[in-house]
Design a protein around this motif. Structure first.
Motif, PDB file in Angstrom:
ATOM      1  N   SER A 227     -28.420 -22.927 -36.540  1.00  0.00           N
ATOM      2  CA  SER A 227     -27.364 -22.238 -35.803  1.00  0.00           C
ATOM      3  C   SER A 227     -27.926 -21.486 -34.597  1.00  0.00           C
ATOM      4  CB  SER A 227     -26.630 -21.247 -36.723  1.00  0.00           C
ATOM      5  OG  SER A 227     -27.490 -20.179 -37.113  1.00  0.00           O
ATOM      6  N   ILE A 228     -29.201 -21.131 -34.681  1.00  0.00           N
ATOM      7  CA  ILE A 228     -29.829 -20.362 -33.600  1.00  0.00           C
ATOM      8  C   ILE A 228     -30.660 -21.259 -32.686  1.00  0.00           C
ATOM      9  CG2 ILE A 228     -31.494 -18.537 -33.096  1.00  0.00           C
ATOM     10  CD1 ILE A 228     -30.654 -17.321 -35.820  1.00  0.00           C
ATOM     11  N   SER A 229     -31.445 -22.166 -33.279  1.00  0.00           N
ATOM     12  CA  SER A 229     -32.365 -22.980 -32.479  1.00  0.00           C
ATOM     13  C   SER A 229     -31.641 -23.874 -31.488  1.00  0.00           C
ATOM     14  CB  SER A 229     -33.241 -23.836 -33.404  1.00  0.00           C
ATOM     15  OG  SER A 229     -32.431 -24.738 -34.153  1.00  0.00           O
ATOM     16  N   GLY A 230     -30.381 -24.220 -31.775  1.00  0.00           N
ATOM     17  CA  GLY A 230     -29.647 -25.103 -30.878  1.00  0.00           C
ATOM     18  C   GLY A 230     -29.160 -24.448 -29.604  1.00  0.00           C
ATOM     19  N   ILE A 231     -29.115 -23.127 -29.587  1.00  0.00           N
ATOM     20  CA  ILE A 231     -28.538 -22.456 -28.414  1.00  0.00           C
ATOM     21  C   ILE A 231     -29.472 -21.442 -27.759  1.00  0.00           C
ATOM     22  CG2 ILE A 231     -26.175 -22.740 -29.250  1.00  0.00           C
ATOM     23  CD1 ILE A 231     -26.245 -19.814 -30.159  1.00  0.00           C
ATOM     24  N   GLY A 232     -30.531 -21.050 -28.420  1.00  0.00           N
ATOM     25  CA  GLY A 232     -31.418 -20.051 -27.821  1.00  0.00           C
ATOM     26  C   GLY A 232     -32.622 -19.778 -28.685  1.00  0.00           C
ATOM     27  N   LYS A 233     -33.350 -18.743 -28.367  1.00  0.00           N
ATOM     28  CA  LYS A 233     -34.528 -18.379 -29.138  1.00  0.00           C
ATOM     29  C   LYS A 233     -34.804 -16.890 -29.003  1.00  0.00           C
ATOM     30  CE  LYS A 233     -37.685 -19.641 -25.377  1.00  0.00           C
ATOM     31  NZ  LYS A 233     -38.852 -20.470 -24.981  1.00  0.00           N
ATOM     32  N   LYS A 234     -35.582 -16.422 -29.926  1.00  0.00           N
ATOM     33  CA  LYS A 234     -35.948 -15.011 -29.964  1.00  0.00           C
ATOM     34  C   LYS A 234     -37.219 -14.792 -29.148  1.00  0.00           C
ATOM     35  CE  LYS A 234     -36.844 -11.371 -33.403  1.00  0.00           C
ATOM     36  NZ  LYS A 234     -37.003 -11.118 -34.860  1.00  0.00           N
ATOM     37  N   GLY A 235     -37.188 -13.847 -28.215  1.00  0.00           N
ATOM     38  CA  GLY A 235     -38.339 -13.573 -27.378  1.00  0.00           C
ATOM     39  C   GLY A 235     -39.360 -12.682 -28.053  1.00  0.00           C
ATOM     40  N   LYS A 236     -40.478 -12.454 -27.379  1.00  0.00           N
ATOM     41  CA  LYS A 236     -41.535 -11.609 -27.923  1.00  0.00           C
ATOM     42  C   LYS A 236     -41.082 -10.162 -28.089  1.00  0.00           C
ATOM     43  CE  LYS A 236     -45.380 -14.366 -26.116  1.00  0.00           C
ATOM     44  NZ  LYS A 236     -46.579 -14.377 -25.247  1.00  0.00           N
ATOM     45  N   ASP A 237     -40.086  -9.776 -27.304  1.00  0.00           N
ATOM     46  CA  ASP A 237     -39.575  -8.415 -27.402  1.00  0.00           C
ATOM     47  C   ASP A 237     -38.541  -8.259 -28.519  1.00  0.00           C
ATOM     48  OD1 ASP A 237     -37.531  -9.874 -26.361  1.00  0.00           O
ATOM     49  OD2 ASP A 237     -37.282  -8.689 -24.529  1.00  0.00           O
TER      50      ASP A 237
END
Length: 497
Positions: A227-237
């Motif tokens: 559900s998350i990988s298809g639309i974006g990603k979590k940054g280092k911050d």
């Protein structure tokens, strides 16, 4: 072998043996050149040709679909939603599916539509734009139990064309156990989406309550990650950022998967029906909240993933008090067809402590495993042992084993060249010679360098004699014989495979 193939096999044998002699010469004079690599490739191609002609190239018979009706079937898939399928449409779907999967038992056919995407579109053509026709079929016993690498089975039993996804029943159930969201959606789809369903499929649906699947950790993790990988990603911050190229359809997929996660926490079945979406803004807000929870809280109250059962158990090496190897029947068959020396020696050997009736049945056919592939596997072990001895990396105890194996396996190759079953337990002078290598001090006539010279002479002699032959054995192991034996081991009928 048919009479019409006798002459082609003879010619293929002559060509192959002539190239074997050329290859042996190039091994000595052009070992590190492109010419030698071309010779290696040509040798393999000639072996394949010879195997086709002598009838030993029979291999895995994977399920095949007919492509004659695919264009019309695709048109039907991409122009209908489950609610728009009439009885006439359903009959046409069934007819096209049966023609496409002729000779294959289709247990279930589902017209899969994303309810979130469907609810966002006004035109039916747009609602059906990303449809998938999901087929679950049952393979034949001789295909399912074939002695083939599991990776190969995984590839051959799944057909993915984007709009059409067909999967064998076992692999479908395995995907359910792993929590693959698409497969879970198929199992709990609305009745209107079900184009074909056999009694076995109805039984599976009735016996497998959705809570037994949606509470699995694998399902939760799959929905969470996809559900998350298809639309974006979590940054280092730690902040979540959308990918600029994300499409509207990908957003719908994401929210559908988050909807599944919400339903897990609310003890509801997966969201597969557009009629279940009654208030988009409210559900969208819950999706946003779930997206936040995925990073901050996570799911805790879920079941563990199913543990896969291994198909082999091994304990080998000089440090082991007891060495053993145990193989599931299909893996054993796969290794036998590949010509594994360890497995071949089990079949060629006579002095087993125990032999079941089915094992006795297999070893009655052991002559069909005396093949060119077997010779190449034995020869590979011999040459590998010699290379290890040349590098002088092994301790004395290991060196002894490497040395006596060269002479033991060389004797086996010489016997197989004549079409005979090799001796697993040595006798006579050869046994005495090997026992001396194992037990006597490595000096005088058993000095390491003396034995290494004899080993080199033995290997060179084998290569020369193999290339000088006028005839050859069958190239490959008997695939049909192993498959039929596996079926009998399982207590199943043995149609001609």
């Amino acid at each position: 072998m048919s009479e019409e193939n006798i002459e082609p096999v003879r010619l293929a044998t002559d060509a192959l043996q002539a190239h074997e002699r050329l290859h042996l010469h190039l091994r000595q004079s052009h070992r590190h050149t492109n010419v030698f690599q071309k010779s290696v490739d040509t040798l393999e191609q000639l072996r394949e040709i010879k195997g086709e002609l002598d009838g030993s190239a029979k291999n895995f018979d994977s399920p095949q679909i007919c492509e004659d009706c695919l264009i019309e079937l695709k048109q039907q898939v991409l122009m209908h939603t489950p609610s728009s399928v009439t009885s006439d449409n359903r009959d046409r779907f069934k007819d096209l599916i049966n023609k496409t999967f002729e000779g294959i038992e289709v247990l279930s056919a589902v017209l899969l539509t994303c309810p979130w995407y469907q609810a966002s579109q006004d035109e039916r053509g747009e609602q059906a734009r990303h449809n998938v026709l999901f087929i679950v079929y049952l393979s034949h016993d001789h295909q399912f139990l074939a002695p083939v690498n599991q990776h190969t089975l995984n590839e051959k039993f799944v057909e993915d064309k984007g709009w059409l996804y067909a999967i064998e029943l076992y692999h479908f159930v395995h995907s359910i156990a792993k929590g693959k969201a698409r497969c879970v959606e198929v199992l709990y789809c609305p009745d209107s989406a079900q184009l074909i369903q056999k009694d076995q499929w109805k039984q599976l649906k009735s016996q497998l309550n959705y809570t037994k699947v949606t509470k699995l950790r694998g399902y939760v993790e799959a929905c969470k990650g996809q559900s998350i990988s298809g639309i974006g990603k979590k940054g280092k911050d730690g902040k979540f950022r959308l990918v600029e190229s994300t499409t509207f359809h990908q957003f719908c997929d994401s929210f559908r998967l988050m909807n599944h996660l919400y339903n897990v926490s609310a003890d509801l079945p997966p969201c597969t029906d557009v009629t279940k979406i009654t208030c988009l803004p409210d559900i969208a807000m819950k999706g946003k909240e779930l997206l936040h929870k995925l990073y901050k809280v996570g799911f805790q109250k879920v079941l563990g993933r199913c543990k896969e059962i291994k198909d082999n158990f091994e304990s080998r090496g000089p440090s082991k008090l007891l060495e053993y190897g145990a193989y599931e029947a299909r893996l054993f068959g796969e290794m036998l067809l590949k010509g594994s020396v360890i497995i071949l020696e089990l079949v060629f050997g006579d002095n087993h402590n125990y032999m079941s009736p089915m094992w006795k049945e297999l070893v009655k056919q052991r002559k069909c495993f005396v093949t060119e592939k077997g010779i190449q596997q034995y020869l590979g072990l011999i040459q590998n042992n010699y290379k290890m001895l040349e590098k002088e990396r092994e301790v004395a105890a290991k060196e002894r084993k490497l040395l006596y194996q060269i002479f033991h396996k060389s004797d086996a190759v010489e016997r197989m060249m004549n079409g005979d079953i090799p001796n697993v337990r040595c006798t006579g002078e050869l046994r005495e010679f090997i026992m001396n290598i194992r037990t006597r001090p490595l000096e005088n006539e058993y000095d390491r360098n003396v034995l290494l010279t004899k080993a080199k002479q033995k290997i060179d002699g084998l290569l020369t004699n193999l290339a000088a032959r006028k005839t050859r054995l069958k190239e490959n192991m008997d695939f049909c014989a192993v498959t039929e034996w596996l079926l009998r081991v399982r207590g199943l009928n043995c149609p001609s495979v």
